[in-house]
Design an enzyme around this catalytic site. Structure first.
Site, PDB file in Angstrom:
ATOM      1  N   SER A   2      39.369  53.842 -36.395  1.00 16.96           N
ATOM      2  CA  SER A   2      40.043  53.689 -37.696  1.00 16.96           C
ATOM      3  C   SER A   2      39.923  52.258 -38.185  1.00 16.96           C
ATOM      4  O   SER A   2      39.862  51.318 -37.372  1.00 16.96           O
ATOM      5  CB  SER A   2      41.528  54.041 -37.533  1.00 16.96           C
ATOM      6  OG  SER A   2      42.257  53.594 -38.646  1.00 16.96           O
ATOM      7  N   TYR A  42      48.820  52.171 -32.866  1.00 12.28           N
ATOM      8  CA  TYR A  42      47.623  52.903 -33.313  1.00 12.28           C
ATOM      9  C   TYR A  42      46.432  51.940 -33.461  1.00 12.28           C
ATOM     10  O   TYR A  42      45.319  52.227 -33.011  1.00 12.28           O
ATOM     11  CB  TYR A  42      47.951  53.584 -34.640  1.00 12.28           C
ATOM     12  CG  TYR A  42      46.866  54.435 -35.254  1.00 12.28           C
ATOM     13  CD1 TYR A  42      46.558  55.693 -34.747  1.00 12.28           C
ATOM     14  CD2 TYR A  42      46.173  53.999 -36.388  1.00 12.28           C
ATOM     15  CE1 TYR A  42      45.588  56.491 -35.339  1.00 12.28           C
ATOM     16  CE2 TYR A  42      45.209  54.783 -36.988  1.00 12.28           C
ATOM     17  CZ  TYR A  42      44.909  56.027 -36.467  1.00 12.28           C
ATOM     18  OH  TYR A  42      43.953  56.807 -37.065  1.00 12.28           O
TER      19      TYR A  42
END
Ligand SMILES: NC(=O)c1ccc[n+]([C@@H]2O[C@H](COP(=O)([O-])OP(=O)(O)OC[C@H]3O[C@@H](n4cnc5c(N)ncnc54)[C@H](O)[C@@H]3O)[C@@H](O)[C@H]2O)c1
Length: 276
Positions: free
Chosen positions: A154, A167
């Protein structure tokens, strides 16, 4: 049906919905035998049935990738059904957002478990059928078939993101993971690359207020981004729009295809130009 992945067997984790499901459909349409895996059994089965109805080849192996026993189960089921493994897409994941000063150990560790530990165990479990198989083929003068691993990262990992320390850390971890596998397994002709998505329209990027959750250890974790950010984000994307799951799947196919035969250890940013 086209044939970019003819005679190849591909495992896709988190393939019950979103980017993983679109990738499963696209890979099957390109001739791959697809192993659809997701923690949620119902959507897993739906994707399998849709692929079969469209004339593709697929089987479902539902299960939680963070269960230490599941990677072996998934690889064994794949080998029992198809007898080979060429492509592994580590896509299963979710977000559990919170500001650093309020983040619990559980919240932190959950992100490392699903985005780092699970892919590690899966690649290790796949090793006899990917690395060792290629080693034997090379030793006996055969040309190994194309094999590769694709990890879904990501832009939160590459650039950091407020409220996503857990994350972002895990998704950047996937980049180091990718480069290391590329270096260890490159000698066996096995490529390993990552895709770092920006804003792809799934339940992870929809407005948080719409109330989607994922259950982790009996806790309902809210998914999505706050609606004011959801509306603003398009202004930060040069293409002026968020991406579709089909576009996301296209980038994964690109890295799995013969056209990426000399791309190894790379992290491809798929963002519509955001963050350049
Ligand atoms: N949507 C985006 O904009 C975006 C951006 C960057 C990265 N990503 C990454 O893309 C991947 C796919 O996300 P998505 O947007 O399609 O979300 P999604 O929620 O639509 O799909 C993710 C799938 O993964 C499954 N999953 C989650 N935890 C699992 C587990 N422990 N075991 C097995 N399956 C599990 C879910 O059940 C779900 O079906 C994730 O790794 C996510 O972090 C998405």
């Amino acid at each position: 049906m086209s044939s970019l992945l003819q005679n190849q067997v591909a495992i896709i984790t988190g393939a019950g919905r979103g980017i993983g499901a679109a990738t499963a459909h696209l890979f099957a349409a390109q001739g791959a035998s697809v192993v659809v895996s997701d923690r949620d059994a119902e959507p897993t089965e739906e994707v399998v049935q849709e692929i079969r109805s469209a004339g593709g080849i697929a089987m479902g192996v539902p299960g939680d990738v963070t269960d230490p026993a599941f990677p072996d189960t998934l690889i064994k089921a794949t080998m029992a059904e198809y007898g080979a493994l060429h492509i592994l897409v580590n896509n299963a994941g979710y977000t559990w957002d919170g500001m650093l000063h309020k983040m619990s150990d559980k919240q932190w560790e959950a992100m490392l478990a699903v985005h780092n530990t699970a892919p590690f165990r899966l690649v290790r479990a796949a090793s006899p059928h990917m690395r060792d198989a290629a080693k034997k083929e090379l030793a006996t003068g055969q040309v190994p078939p194309p094999r590769c691993i694709i990890n879904v990262s990501s832009t939160s990992g590459l650039h950091g993101n407020v409220g996503q320390l857990n994350y972002a850390t895990a998704k950047m971890g996937m980049v180091g993971f990718t480069k290391t596998v590329a270096k260890e397994w490159g000698a066996f002709g096995i490529r390993c690359n990552a895709v770092a998505f920006g804003y792809i329209e799934t339940r992870l990027t929809q407005a948080k207020e719409s109330g989607e959750t994922i259950a982790v250890d009996g806790e309902e974790i809210p998914l999505g981004v706050p609606s004011h950010l959801h509306d603003m984000v398009k202004m930060m994307i040069p293409l002026g729009r968020t991406g579709t799951v089909e576009e996301a799947a296209g980038s994964i196919l690109l890295l799995a295809s013969p056209f990426a035969g000399y791309i190894n250890g790379h992290t491809l940013e798929v963002t519509g130009g955001m963050g350049i």
